[in-house]
Design a protein around this motif. Structure first.
Motif, PDB file in Angstrom:
ATOM      1  N   PRO A  65      -3.461  37.620  48.331  1.00 24.06           N
ATOM      2  CA  PRO A  65      -2.366  36.651  48.311  1.00 24.06           C
ATOM      3  C   PRO A  65      -2.866  35.277  47.859  1.00 24.06           C
ATOM      4  CG  PRO A  65      -2.983  37.169  50.572  1.00 24.06           C
ATOM      5  CD  PRO A  65      -3.786  38.065  49.686  1.00 24.06           C
ATOM      6  N   VAL A  66      -1.967  34.506  47.247  1.00 28.68           N
ATOM      7  CA  VAL A  66      -2.331  33.204  46.698  1.00 28.68           C
ATOM      8  C   VAL A  66      -1.301  32.161  47.126  1.00 28.68           C
ATOM      9  CG1 VAL A  66      -2.691  31.901  44.556  1.00 28.68           C
ATOM     10  CG2 VAL A  66      -3.404  34.276  44.689  1.00 28.68           C
ATOM     11  N   ARG A  67      -1.817  30.997  47.515  1.00 30.21           N
ATOM     12  CA  ARG A  67      -0.981  29.822  47.793  1.00 30.21           C
ATOM     13  C   ARG A  67      -1.124  28.916  46.583  1.00 30.21           C
ATOM     14  NH1 ARG A  67      -1.851  24.587  50.556  1.00 30.21           N
ATOM     15  NH2 ARG A  67       0.131  24.042  51.540  1.00 30.21           N
ATOM     16  N   VAL A  68      -0.018  28.606  45.929  1.00 27.96           N
ATOM     17  CA  VAL A  68      -0.042  27.792  44.714  1.00 27.96           C
ATOM     18  C   VAL A  68       0.605  26.448  45.011  1.00 27.96           C
ATOM     19  CG1 VAL A  68       0.684  27.642  42.301  1.00 27.96           C
ATOM     20  CG2 VAL A  68       0.146  29.867  43.297  1.00 27.96           C
ATOM     21  N   GLU A  69      -0.115  25.369  44.708  1.00 28.05           N
ATOM     22  CA  GLU A  69       0.425  24.016  44.818  1.00 28.05           C
ATOM     23  C   GLU A  69       0.507  23.448  43.415  1.00 28.05           C
ATOM     24  OE1 GLU A  69      -1.738  21.397  47.411  1.00 28.05           O
ATOM     25  OE2 GLU A  69      -2.043  22.985  48.900  1.00 28.05           O
ATOM     26  N   VAL A  70       1.671  22.955  43.050  1.00 22.69           N
ATOM     27  CA  VAL A  70       1.853  22.322  41.745  1.00 22.69           C
ATOM     28  C   VAL A  70       2.128  20.845  41.992  1.00 22.69           C
ATOM     29  CG1 VAL A  70       3.210  22.278  39.618  1.00 22.69           C
ATOM     30  CG2 VAL A  70       2.769  24.454  40.771  1.00 22.69           C
ATOM     31  N   HIS A  71       1.288  19.982  41.404  1.00 21.08           N
ATOM     32  CA  HIS A  71       1.458  18.529  41.509  1.00 21.08           C
ATOM     33  C   HIS A  71       1.910  18.029  40.151  1.00 21.08           C
ATOM     34  CE1 HIS A  71      -1.890  18.690  44.811  1.00 21.08           C
ATOM     35  NE2 HIS A  71      -0.762  19.261  45.198  1.00 21.08           N
ATOM     36  N   GLU A  72       3.158  17.576  40.083  1.00 23.93           N
ATOM     37  CA  GLU A  72       3.738  17.096  38.830  1.00 23.93           C
ATOM     38  C   GLU A  72       3.299  15.661  38.546  1.00 23.93           C
ATOM     39  OE1 GLU A  72       5.412  18.890  36.712  1.00 23.93           O
ATOM     40  OE2 GLU A  72       6.001  20.622  37.883  1.00 23.93           O
ATOM     41  N   ASP A 109       5.174  13.097  37.901  1.00 21.96           N
ATOM     42  CA  ASP A 109       6.041  12.112  38.564  1.00 21.96           C
ATOM     43  C   ASP A 109       5.780  11.996  40.066  1.00 21.96           C
ATOM     44  OD1 ASP A 109       7.136  14.436  39.563  1.00 21.96           O
ATOM     45  OD2 ASP A 109       9.128  14.137  38.699  1.00 21.96           O
ATOM     46  N   GLY A 110       4.785  12.714  40.577  1.00 24.00           N
ATOM     47  CA  GLY A 110       4.427  12.622  41.985  1.00 24.00           C
ATOM     48  C   GLY A 110       5.045  13.709  42.855  1.00 24.00           C
ATOM     49  N   THR A 111       5.983  14.478  42.318  1.00 18.95           N
ATOM     50  CA  THR A 111       6.572  15.558  43.109  1.00 18.95           C
ATOM     51  C   THR A 111       5.610  16.733  43.137  1.00 18.95           C
ATOM     52  OG1 THR A 111       7.725  16.480  41.195  1.00 18.95           O
ATOM     53  CG2 THR A 111       8.949  14.900  42.548  1.00 18.95           C
ATOM     54  N   SER A 112       5.762  17.535  44.140  1.00 23.85           N
ATOM     55  CA  SER A 112       4.934  18.734  44.227  1.00 23.85           C
ATOM     56  C   SER A 112       5.711  19.830  44.940  1.00 23.85           C
ATOM     57  CB  SER A 112       3.621  18.443  44.951  1.00 23.85           C
ATOM     58  OG  SER A 112       3.870  18.077  46.279  1.00 23.85           O
ATOM     59  N   PHE A 113       5.290  21.038  44.708  1.00 26.84           N
ATOM     60  CA  PHE A 113       5.877  22.169  45.439  1.00 26.84           C
ATOM     61  C   PHE A 113       4.794  23.194  45.681  1.00 26.84           C
ATOM     62  CE2 PHE A 113       6.541  23.349  41.032  1.00 26.84           C
ATOM     63  CZ  PHE A 113       6.244  24.694  41.001  1.00 26.84           C
ATOM     64  N   THR A 114       5.061  24.032  46.666  1.00 28.45           N
ATOM     65  CA  THR A 114       4.110  25.066  47.075  1.00 28.45           C
ATOM     66  C   THR A 114       4.816  26.411  47.051  1.00 28.45           C
ATOM     67  OG1 THR A 114       2.974  23.493  48.490  1.00 28.45           O
ATOM     68  CG2 THR A 114       2.583  25.818  48.932  1.00 28.45           C
ATOM     69  N   LEU A 168      -2.558  23.228  40.850  1.00 30.63           N
ATOM     70  CA  LEU A 168      -2.292  22.933  39.442  1.00 30.63           C
ATOM     71  C   LEU A 168      -1.859  21.471  39.356  1.00 30.63           C
ATOM     72  CD1 LEU A 168      -0.114  26.110  38.689  1.00 30.63           C
ATOM     73  CD2 LEU A 168      -2.561  25.841  38.327  1.00 30.63           C
ATOM     74  N   ASP A 169      -2.697  20.627  38.755  1.00 25.93           N
ATOM     75  CA  ASP A 169      -2.362  19.219  38.542  1.00 25.93           C
ATOM     76  C   ASP A 169      -1.879  19.074  37.109  1.00 25.93           C
ATOM     77  OD1 ASP A 169      -3.024  18.058  41.074  1.00 25.93           O
ATOM     78  OD2 ASP A 169      -5.153  18.353  40.582  1.00 25.93           O
ATOM     79  N   ILE A 170      -0.588  18.766  36.954  1.00 20.31           N
ATOM     80  CA  ILE A 170       0.016  18.656  35.636  1.00 20.31           C
ATOM     81  C   ILE A 170      -0.254  17.255  35.080  1.00 20.31           C
ATOM     82  CG2 ILE A 170       2.142  18.916  34.288  1.00 20.31           C
ATOM     83  CD1 ILE A 170       1.323  21.451  35.871  1.00 20.31           C
ATOM     84  N   HIS A 171      -0.701  17.175  33.817  1.00 21.17           N
ATOM     85  CA  HIS A 171      -0.969  15.898  33.145  1.00 21.17           C
ATOM     86  C   HIS A 171       0.217  15.518  32.279  1.00 21.17           C
ATOM     87  CE1 HIS A 171      -5.421  17.217  33.530  1.00 21.17           C
ATOM     88  NE2 HIS A 171      -5.041  16.556  34.612  1.00 21.17           N
ATOM     89  N   LEU A 172       0.221  14.255  31.845  1.00 26.29           N
ATOM     90  CA  LEU A 172       1.319  13.712  31.048  1.00 26.29           C
ATOM     91  C   LEU A 172       1.535  14.502  29.751  1.00 26.29           C
ATOM     92  CD1 LEU A 172       3.387  11.483  31.215  1.00 26.29           C
ATOM     93  CD2 LEU A 172       1.802   9.948  30.059  1.00 26.29           C
TER      94      LEU A 172
END
Length: 171
Positions: A67-74, A76-81, A22-26
């Motif tokens: 099962p699903v691996r979710v990566e979130v890219h915020e 501001d450059g931070t991300s979590f899995t 998930l790439d989050i936009h402004l």
């Protein structure tokens, strides 16, 4: 000392896990990829947003069976899995055995009848445990619980208007 015999490797099904990015936009919208393939919202729907997360996960996990691996890219450059496991399959509803119904036994009642009453009049049941009304034809019927008349040998029906008295034996 004991020697261990080599045992064959157990056969396992290959593990399959989907990856959702998930790439989050402004503006708060998201670009979604599932296993590297873009996943677009339905044609007439708004762009994906954080509120769409459950819908996206349900789709990617085939309704939580994979099962699903979710990566979130915020932005501001931070991300979590996050790893979301599949739910264990729900067992098929067991057919419940039909409960055995006890045969309903109608209550054992004592019926006392008599005639000669004024239609609709109030008729006393003596041992006086209840009252009944005469029918339009002048008959009266009292249905009594045996506990009410326990030990009594006779019951009387007394018409309050007509004065009719009917005595019945209970034996």
């Amino acid at each position: 000392m004991r020697r261990h015999a080599t045992q064959p490797e157990p056969e396992h099904a290959p593990v399959s896990m989907r990856t959702v990015i998930l790439d989050i936009h402004l503006d708060g919208s998201m670009a979604v990829t599932i296993d590297g393939t873009p996943y677009l919202p339905p044609d007439d729907a708004a762009p994906w947003s954080r509120a769409s997360f459950p819908q996206i996960i349900d789709h990617a996990s085939e309704e939580r069976t994979v099962p699903v691996r979710v990566e979130v890219h915020e932005v501001d450059g931070t991300s979590f899995t996050e790893l979301l496991p599949a739910r264990p399959p729900r067992p098929a509803p067991a057919s419940e055995p039909t409960p055995k119904r006890k045969k309903q036994v109608p209550p054992a009642l004592v019926e006392v009848t008599g005639e000669g009453f004024v239609p609709g009049e109030d008729v006393a049941c003596c041992l006086i445990v209840s009252h009944t009304d005469a029918t339009p034809h002048g008959a009266a019927r009292a249905v009594l619980d045996p506990k009410q008349v326990k030990g009594a040998g006779e019951v009387m029906l007394v018409g309050r208007i007509s004065g009719t008295v009917v005595t019945r034996s209970l034996s």
